[in-house]
Design a protein around this motif. Structure first.
Motif, PDB file in Angstrom:
ATOM      1  N   ASP A 243       0.805  -1.220   0.000  1.00 12.79           N
ATOM      2  CA  ASP A 243       0.000   0.000   0.000  1.00 12.79           C
ATOM      3  C   ASP A 243       0.832   1.262   0.000  1.00 12.79           C
ATOM      4  N   GLU A 244       2.142   1.170   0.335  1.00  7.35           N
ATOM      5  CA  GLU A 244       2.936   2.368   0.565  1.00  7.35           C
ATOM      6  C   GLU A 244       4.015   2.617  -0.481  1.00  7.35           C
ATOM      7  N   TYR A 245       4.610   1.560  -1.066  1.00  8.30           N
ATOM      8  CA  TYR A 245       5.672   1.803  -2.036  1.00  8.30           C
ATOM      9  C   TYR A 245       5.818   0.604  -2.959  1.00  8.30           C
ATOM     10  N   VAL A 246       6.548   0.819  -4.044  1.00 13.09           N
ATOM     11  CA  VAL A 246       6.840  -0.258  -4.994  1.00 13.09           C
ATOM     12  C   VAL A 246       8.348  -0.317  -5.218  1.00 13.09           C
ATOM     13  N   VAL A 247       8.848  -1.511  -5.561  1.00 18.76           N
ATOM     14  CA  VAL A 247      10.255  -1.702  -5.910  1.00 18.76           C
ATOM     15  C   VAL A 247      10.296  -2.271  -7.323  1.00 18.76           C
ATOM     16  N   VAL A 248      11.055  -1.611  -8.207  1.00 14.29           N
ATOM     17  CA  VAL A 248      11.191  -2.083  -9.589  1.00 14.29           C
ATOM     18  C   VAL A 248      12.665  -2.274  -9.900  1.00 14.29           C
ATOM     19  N   GLU A 249      12.936  -3.085 -10.900  1.00 13.30           N
ATOM     20  CA  GLU A 249      14.307  -3.341 -11.309  1.00 13.30           C
ATOM     21  C   GLU A 249      14.894  -2.111 -11.998  1.00 13.30           C
ATOM     22  N   LYS A 250      16.097  -1.717 -11.588  1.00 12.07           N
ATOM     23  CA  LYS A 250      16.742  -0.541 -12.161  1.00 12.07           C
ATOM     24  C   LYS A 250      17.232  -0.844 -13.580  1.00 12.07           C
ATOM     25  N   ASN A 251      16.960   0.102 -14.483  1.00 13.35           N
ATOM     26  CA  ASN A 251      17.483  -0.047 -15.846  1.00 13.35           C
ATOM     27  C   ASN A 251      17.937   1.309 -16.353  1.00 13.35           C
ATOM     28  N   SER A 252      17.951   1.501 -17.640  1.00 14.04           N
ATOM     29  CA  SER A 252      18.496   2.740 -18.205  1.00 14.04           C
ATOM     30  C   SER A 252      17.562   3.931 -18.011  1.00 14.04           C
ATOM     31  N   LYS A 253      16.290   3.676 -17.715  1.00 14.82           N
ATOM     32  CA  LYS A 253      15.334   4.772 -17.533  1.00 14.82           C
ATOM     33  C   LYS A 253      15.599   5.473 -16.198  1.00 14.82           C
ATOM     34  N   ASN A 254      15.415   6.786 -16.170  1.00 18.67           N
ATOM     35  CA  ASN A 254      15.710   7.572 -14.983  1.00 18.67           C
ATOM     36  C   ASN A 254      14.526   7.731 -14.038  1.00 18.67           C
ATOM     37  N   TRP A 255      13.327   7.504 -14.523  1.00 11.31           N
ATOM     38  CA  TRP A 255      12.153   7.668 -13.665  1.00 11.31           C
ATOM     39  C   TRP A 255      11.039   6.769 -14.181  1.00 11.31           C
ATOM     40  N   PHE A 256      10.028   6.567 -13.328  1.00  9.17           N
ATOM     41  CA  PHE A 256       8.870   5.786 -13.746  1.00  9.17           C
ATOM     42  C   PHE A 256       7.625   6.359 -13.075  1.00  9.17           C
ATOM     43  N   LEU A 257       6.477   5.975 -13.548  1.00  8.58           N
ATOM     44  CA  LEU A 257       5.204   6.509 -13.092  1.00  8.58           C
ATOM     45  C   LEU A 257       4.268   5.363 -12.769  1.00  8.58           C
ATOM     46  N   VAL A 258       3.640   5.430 -11.581  1.00  8.64           N
ATOM     47  CA  VAL A 258       2.622   4.452 -11.203  1.00  8.64           C
ATOM     48  C   VAL A 258       1.262   5.055 -11.514  1.00  8.64           C
ATOM     49  N   VAL A 259       0.488   4.402 -12.369  1.00  2.95           N
ATOM     50  CA  VAL A 259      -0.780   4.975 -12.816  1.00  2.95           C
ATOM     51  C   VAL A 259      -1.902   3.950 -12.667  1.00  2.95           C
ATOM     52  N   SER A 260      -3.126   4.461 -12.699  1.00  2.00           N
ATOM     53  CA  SER A 260      -4.314   3.614 -12.702  1.00  2.00           C
ATOM     54  C   SER A 260      -5.254   4.107 -13.789  1.00  2.00           C
ATOM     55  N   SER A 261      -5.971   3.184 -14.377  1.00  2.00           N
ATOM     56  CA  SER A 261      -6.933   3.561 -15.411  1.00  2.00           C
ATOM     57  C   SER A 261      -8.220   4.112 -14.822  1.00  2.00           C
ATOM     58  N   LEU A 262      -8.370   4.059 -13.491  1.00  2.00           N
ATOM     59  CA  LEU A 262      -9.596   4.506 -12.820  1.00  2.00           C
ATOM     60  C   LEU A 262      -9.357   5.828 -12.110  1.00  2.00           C
ATOM     61  N   ALA A 263     -10.318   6.746 -12.234  1.00  2.00           N
ATOM     62  CA  ALA A 263     -10.245   8.035 -11.523  1.00  2.00           C
ATOM     63  C   ALA A 263     -10.952   7.917 -10.175  1.00  2.00           C
ATOM     64  N   ASN A 264     -10.642   8.843  -9.266  1.00  2.00           N
ATOM     65  CA  ASN A 264     -11.297   8.925  -7.957  1.00  2.00           C
ATOM     66  C   ASN A 264     -11.237   7.612  -7.189  1.00  2.00           C
ATOM     67  N   LEU A 265     -10.064   6.976  -7.200  1.00  2.00           N
ATOM     68  CA  LEU A 265      -9.902   5.739  -6.445  1.00  2.00           C
ATOM     69  C   LEU A 265      -9.964   6.017  -4.941  1.00  2.00           C
ATOM     70  N   PRO A 266     -10.472   5.082  -4.148  1.00  2.00           N
ATOM     71  CA  PRO A 266     -10.400   5.240  -2.686  1.00  2.00           C
ATOM     72  C   PRO A 266      -8.950   5.247  -2.229  1.00  2.00           C
ATOM     73  N   ILE A 267      -8.625   6.127  -1.290  1.00  2.00           N
ATOM     74  CA  ILE A 267      -7.267   6.198  -0.758  1.00  2.00           C
ATOM     75  C   ILE A 267      -7.321   6.190   0.763  1.00  2.00           C
TER      76      ILE A 267
END
Length: 394
Positions: A243-267
């Motif tokens: 619920d708090e963070y994600v870990v992804v494998e490091k590669n040549s990209k400098n940044w990444f974005l966590v997105v959802s296809s749904l708006a107004n999600l419960p938080i």
């Protein structure tokens, strides 16, 4: 007591509430079958397969202290520091006869999913018999995890008249999945990677539309696509997430974005009480802040409005960007304090004011959130305060 112990009350905690909330800290639960009373609890739900999973490593250092309280009027203190995480303790050397001790003492902790979420630092005055506690602080571990590095920060001691300690901390995440826990061999992982790479190379030869990326993403660990501007888009499955963070494998990209296809999600949201530091009869300002880190609270404290936290967080779940009416029961009446709206980023623009005219001699505020006056409550419960409200101010 001698003979039969007196019954003072009981509290019932529903298991499904802990499962639903996943994590809550310092929550006041009212006692039942008694006239008054509350108990302060913390709880965290951890799936069985994750209970021994490593999150990372925290190195914490207490460098020195200043202006510590002088308990003994005849001499200066002989202070030492004790750093604790759950049952694990680390004790420094004692510095004799000093109100400004320098320890440069460090402690290291391996952090698992099941580890406690707070680290305590206590300062004691060593004495024959019973060592006197001359202050302590509690550090939210999530704060260290999110910031990664904290360097030379003076922090005020609590439960004492004066004193500060200079601390540093560093979090190193564990990026390796426990192979035994997942019952996957290294050879299987490597074989799957080779298959995936071959499938990606095949996909690159085809013309892929961004209109329907879902079918491909659900079948692959990652997939490179071309967007209309000609730039590469890579869909990546995280190595680990909660619920708090994600870990992804490091590669040549400098940044990444966590997105959802749904708006107004419960938080996950904390309702947090604040008041003016310069006014003892200040109104209470109630902010809806995203849960998951003390930095959200610090943002309000350092906003220049002269506010300080005056109670405990009350957790609830709200939809981002939607307004909720805040109602409170006090003095035998029901008052609408206005609308609250939670955003996941940007400045804090939404809060309600619990005015002194609503004060009663109690250390909590009753809160009810509705989408409209006639709608059923979406949330209801007490927001506990550090001190009893000053009725004279009302």
């Amino acid at each position: 007591d001698i003979g039969k112990d007196d019954f003072l009350g009981k509290a019932v905690i529903e298991i499904h509430e802990i499962y639903k909330a996943k994590d809550f800290m310092n929550k006041w639960i009212p006692l039942e079958k008694c006239e008054s009373g509350q108990i302060l609890i913390s709880a965290r739900f951890i799936p069985a397969k994750k209970i021994n999973r490593s999150i990372g490593h925290i190195a914490l250092a207490v460098h020195k202290a200043k202006k510590i309280e002088k308990k003994n009027m005849l001499k200066k203190a002989d202070p030492y520091v004790l750093i604790k995480l759950g049952k694990e303790e680390h004790k420094s050397e004692t510095v004799n006869n000093s109100q400004r001790p320098s320890w440069n003492f460090g402690a290291e902790f391996d952090i698992k999913e099941s580890s406690p979420r707070q680290i305590s630092i206590e300062v004691f005055d060593e004495d024959i018999g019973n060592d006197a506690n001359i202050g302590n602080i509690t550090i939210d571990m999530d704060t260290i995890i999110k910031k990664k590095t904290i360097e030379n920060v003076w922090t005020k001691l609590e439960n004492c008249k004066s004193g500060e300690v200079l601390i540093s901390a560093k979090f190193t995440p564990s990026l390796v999945v426990d192979v035994n826990e997942e019952d996957i061999s290294n050879s299987t992982i490597n074989m799957e990677k080779e298959v995936i790479i071959k499938e990606i190379e095949t996909k690159k030869e085809q013309t892929t539309s961004l209109d329907k990326p879902k079918q491909v993403v659900t079948e692959q660990s990652y997939l490179e696509l071309k967007n209309p501007d000609g730039h590469d888009i890579e869909f990546v499955d995280p190595i680990y997430c909660d619920d708090e963070y994600v870990v992804v494998e490091k590669n040549s990209k400098n940044w990444f974005l966590v997105v959802s296809s749904l708006a107004n999600l419960p938080i996950n949201v904390n309702l947090v009480p604040f008041k003016q530091t310069s006014d003892t009869s200040s109104a209470i300002f109630l902010y809806p802040l995203p849960r998951g880190g003390f930095h959200n609270i610090k943002r309000v404290v350092h906003s220049g409005k002269g506010l300080k936290k005056c109670g405990y967080e009350k957790d609830c779940v709200l939809r981002a960007g939607e307004p909720y009416q805040f109602w409170t029961d006090t003095q035998g009446k029901n008052f609408n304090l206005g609308n609250l709206k939670t955003e996941t980023f940007g400045p804090d623009k939404s809060w309600v004011v619990y005015k002194p005219e609503y004060f009663e001699s109690q250390d909590y505020i009753e809160a009810t959130l509705r989408q409209s006056e006639q709608a059923e409550p979406l949330f209801s419960g007490p927001i506990s305060l550090y001190d009893t409200l000053n009725v004279e101010a009302a």
